[in-house]
Design a protein around this motif. Structure first.
Motif, mmCIF file in Angstrom:
data_model
loop_
_atom_site.group_PDB
_atom_site.id
_atom_site.type_symbol
_atom_site.label_atom_id
_atom_site.label_comp_id
_atom_site.label_asym_id
_atom_site.label_seq_id
_atom_site.Cartn_x
_atom_site.Cartn_y
_atom_site.Cartn_z
ATOM 1 N N ARG A 87 -1.726 1.628 5.285
ATOM 2 C CA ARG A 87 -0.712 0.679 4.828
ATOM 3 C C ARG A 87 -0.631 0.665 3.312
ATOM 4 N N GLU A 88 -1.768 0.662 2.662
ATOM 5 C CA GLU A 88 -1.784 0.646 1.203
ATOM 6 C C GLU A 88 -1.164 1.924 0.636
ATOM 7 N N GLN A 89 -1.479 3.057 1.226
ATOM 8 C CA GLN A 89 -0.911 4.316 0.765
ATOM 9 C C GLN A 89 0.599 4.362 1.015
ATOM 10 N N SER A 90 1.011 3.771 2.114
ATOM 11 C CA SER A 90 2.435 3.700 2.416
ATOM 12 C C SER A 90 3.177 2.893 1.355
ATOM 13 N N LEU A 91 2.594 1.782 0.940
ATOM 14 C CA LEU A 91 3.212 0.954 -0.095
ATOM 15 C C LEU A 91 3.259 1.680 -1.434
ATOM 16 N N ILE A 92 2.169 2.338 -1.784
ATOM 17 C CA ILE A 92 2.118 3.083 -3.048
ATOM 18 C C ILE A 92 3.151 4.195 -3.047
ATOM 19 N N ARG A 93 3.194 4.935 -1.957
ATOM 20 C CA ARG A 93 4.123 6.062 -1.868
ATOM 21 C C ARG A 93 5.574 5.594 -1.951
ATOM 22 N N THR A 94 5.872 4.484 -1.297
ATOM 23 C CA THR A 94 7.238 3.954 -1.339
ATOM 24 C C THR A 94 7.589 3.485 -2.745
ATOM 25 N N TYR A 95 6.652 2.812 -3.396
ATOM 26 C CA TYR A 95 6.885 2.342 -4.766
ATOM 27 C C TYR A 95 7.148 3.514 -5.702
ATOM 28 N N GLU A 96 6.363 4.590 -5.547
ATOM 29 C CA GLU A 96 6.462 5.737 -6.446
ATOM 30 C C GLU A 96 7.706 6.580 -6.183
ATOM 31 N N LYS A 97 8.041 6.779 -4.901
ATOM 32 C CA LYS A 97 9.096 7.728 -4.550
ATOM 33 C C LYS A 97 10.441 7.084 -4.235
ATOM 34 N N ARG A 98 10.410 5.873 -3.673
ATOM 35 C CA ARG A 98 11.665 5.209 -3.308
ATOM 36 C C ARG A 98 11.622 3.742 -3.687
ATOM 37 N N PRO A 99 11.666 3.454 -4.994
ATOM 38 C CA PRO A 99 11.615 2.053 -5.434
ATOM 39 C C PRO A 99 12.730 1.199 -4.834
ATOM 40 N N ASP A 100 13.837 1.814 -4.487
ATOM 41 C CA ASP A 100 14.932 1.073 -3.869
ATOM 42 C C ASP A 100 14.524 0.528 -2.506
ATOM 43 N N LEU A 101 13.726 1.307 -1.769
ATOM 44 C CA LEU A 101 13.228 0.837 -0.480
ATOM 45 C C LEU A 101 12.098 -0.178 -0.654
ATOM 46 N N TYR A 102 11.276 0.076 -1.644
ATOM 47 C CA TYR A 102 10.133 -0.813 -1.877
ATOM 48 C C TYR A 102 10.580 -2.255 -2.095
ATOM 49 N N GLU A 103 11.695 -2.429 -2.774
ATOM 50 C CA GLU A 103 12.199 -3.774 -3.052
ATOM 51 C C GLU A 103 12.569 -4.530 -1.785
ATOM 52 N N LYS A 104 12.785 -3.811 -0.683
ATOM 53 C CA LYS A 104 13.193 -4.437 0.577
ATOM 54 C C LYS A 104 12.016 -4.767 1.483
ATOM 55 N N ILE A 105 10.812 -4.324 1.121
ATOM 56 C CA ILE A 105 9.645 -4.539 1.975
ATOM 57 C C ILE A 105 9.177 -5.985 1.880
ATOM 58 N N ALA A 106 8.933 -6.591 3.033
ATOM 59 C CA ALA A 106 8.402 -7.961 3.067
ATOM 60 C C ALA A 106 6.882 -7.887 2.957
ATOM 61 N N LEU A 107 6.364 -8.032 1.748
ATOM 62 C CA LEU A 107 4.930 -7.917 1.504
ATOM 63 C C LEU A 107 4.207 -9.208 1.887
ATOM 64 N N THR A 108 3.012 -9.043 2.440
ATOM 65 C CA THR A 108 2.153 -10.207 2.640
ATOM 66 C C THR A 108 1.519 -10.559 1.293
ATOM 67 N N SER A 109 0.934 -11.732 1.197
ATOM 68 C CA SER A 109 0.297 -12.113 -0.063
ATOM 69 C C SER A 109 -0.840 -11.152 -0.415
ATOM 70 N N LYS A 110 -1.551 -10.665 0.599
ATOM 71 C CA LYS A 110 -2.643 -9.727 0.369
ATOM 72 C C LYS A 110 -2.104 -8.397 -0.140
ATOM 73 N N GLU A 111 -0.991 -7.939 0.438
ATOM 74 C CA GLU A 111 -0.379 -6.687 0.006
ATOM 75 C C GLU A 111 0.186 -6.813 -1.403
ATOM 76 N N ARG A 112 0.759 -7.959 -1.709
ATOM 77 C CA ARG A 112 1.297 -8.185 -3.048
ATOM 78 C C ARG A 112 0.174 -8.150 -4.088
ATOM 79 N N GLN A 113 -0.946 -8.743 -3.729
ATOM 80 C CA GLN A 113 -2.106 -8.746 -4.623
ATOM 81 C C GLN A 113 -2.631 -7.326 -4.825
ATOM 82 N N PHE A 114 -2.659 -6.541 -3.747
ATOM 83 C CA PHE A 114 -3.118 -5.155 -3.845
ATOM 84 C C PHE A 114 -2.224 -4.359 -4.780
#
Length: 244
Positions: A207-234
């Motif tokens: 999950r963490e790698q998925s978030l990193i990869r999305t942030y790095e490669k598709r920031p447009d998609l990353y903005e649409k992800i509903a992050l949990t508080s733990k994921e946001r902190q990570f």
């Protein structure tokens, strides 16, 4: 699910979709793909289906008669969706593939030349779909892509729903990195967590790698992800360390 493809090149469509997973899905009776040759409905002795555009201009335009004849020959149930592949359509995406997979039948119209007479589009087309901001020589390649993307979501085509639930674009996130044997290749090692056998830690790492990869490669998609508080902190911690 039945797909009907209105095309000038039926062999191109059928042969490309006769291999691998979609080919096996057809053998199992889960998917049916029928290609209808538009030329068979031409009234011209040479089976011509195009003519010069009114108003002048380069290229030729597909005549409405043969296209409508091919469509009419299907005697499709009322409400059957007709997809026309065109750069002017809605961008094709995973959510659209899921939407189409709920249909029992789908008709796909493949254009050629400078396009299709607008009157037949207005008459039969329900969905205009684009694969991207580029132009192909014909709609067949697009039809193949669309049918593949939709078919693999049907029950029984893949081994189970888990086969696609963690793929790219599920929940707007890209898929995590994948590894297989050997554990080391040209000095590059498989992450230790994947060799640990600890399922919860593996799931968290993915999950963490998925978030990193999305942030790095598709920031447009990353903005649409509903992050949990733990994921946001990570991610905050990841970005902080990255920019140090």
């Amino acid at each position: 699910m039945r797909f009907h493809v209105l095309t000038l090149f039926p062999d191109m469509v059928c042969q490309a979709l006769s291999y691998s997973i979609i080919g096996r899905a057809q053998q199992a009776g889960i998917v049916e793909i029928h290609a209808v040759d538009i030329r068979d409905f031409s009234c011209n002795k040479h089976h011509r289906v195009d003519d010069y555009p009114y108003g002048g201009g380069n290229g030729m335009v597909m005549e409405p008669g043969p296209v409508y004849g091919a469509y009419e020959s299907l005697a499709a149930p009322p409400g059957t969706r007709v997809v026309f592949l065109t750069p002017q359509g809605r961008p094709f995406c995973q959510e659209m593939a899921k939407e189409f997979s709920q249909e029992e039948e789908l008709i796909v119209l493949c254009g050629h030349y400078e396009g299709v007479d607008e009157r037949v589009i207005e008459e039969i087309v329900t969905d205009e779909v684009s694969l991207g901001d580029f132009v192909l020589t014909g709609g067949e390649l697009g039809a193949i892509v669309l049918i593949d993307a939709v078919s693999r979501l049907l029950p029984g085509v893949l081994k189970g729903p888990e086969s696609y639930e963690e793929e790219s674009f599920t929940g707007n996130a890209l898929e995590y990195p994948q590894y297989t044997r050997p554990p080391e290749f040209r000095g590059r090692k498989v992450p230790e967590v994947l060799l640990s056998g600890h399922h919860e830690k593996v799931a968290q790492w993915r999950r963490e790698q998925s978030l990193i990869r999305t942030y790095e490669k598709r920031p447009d998609l990353y903005e649409k992800i509903a992050l949990t508080s733990k994921e946001r902190q990570f991610m905050e911690e990841y970005l902080k360390n990255k920019h140090q």
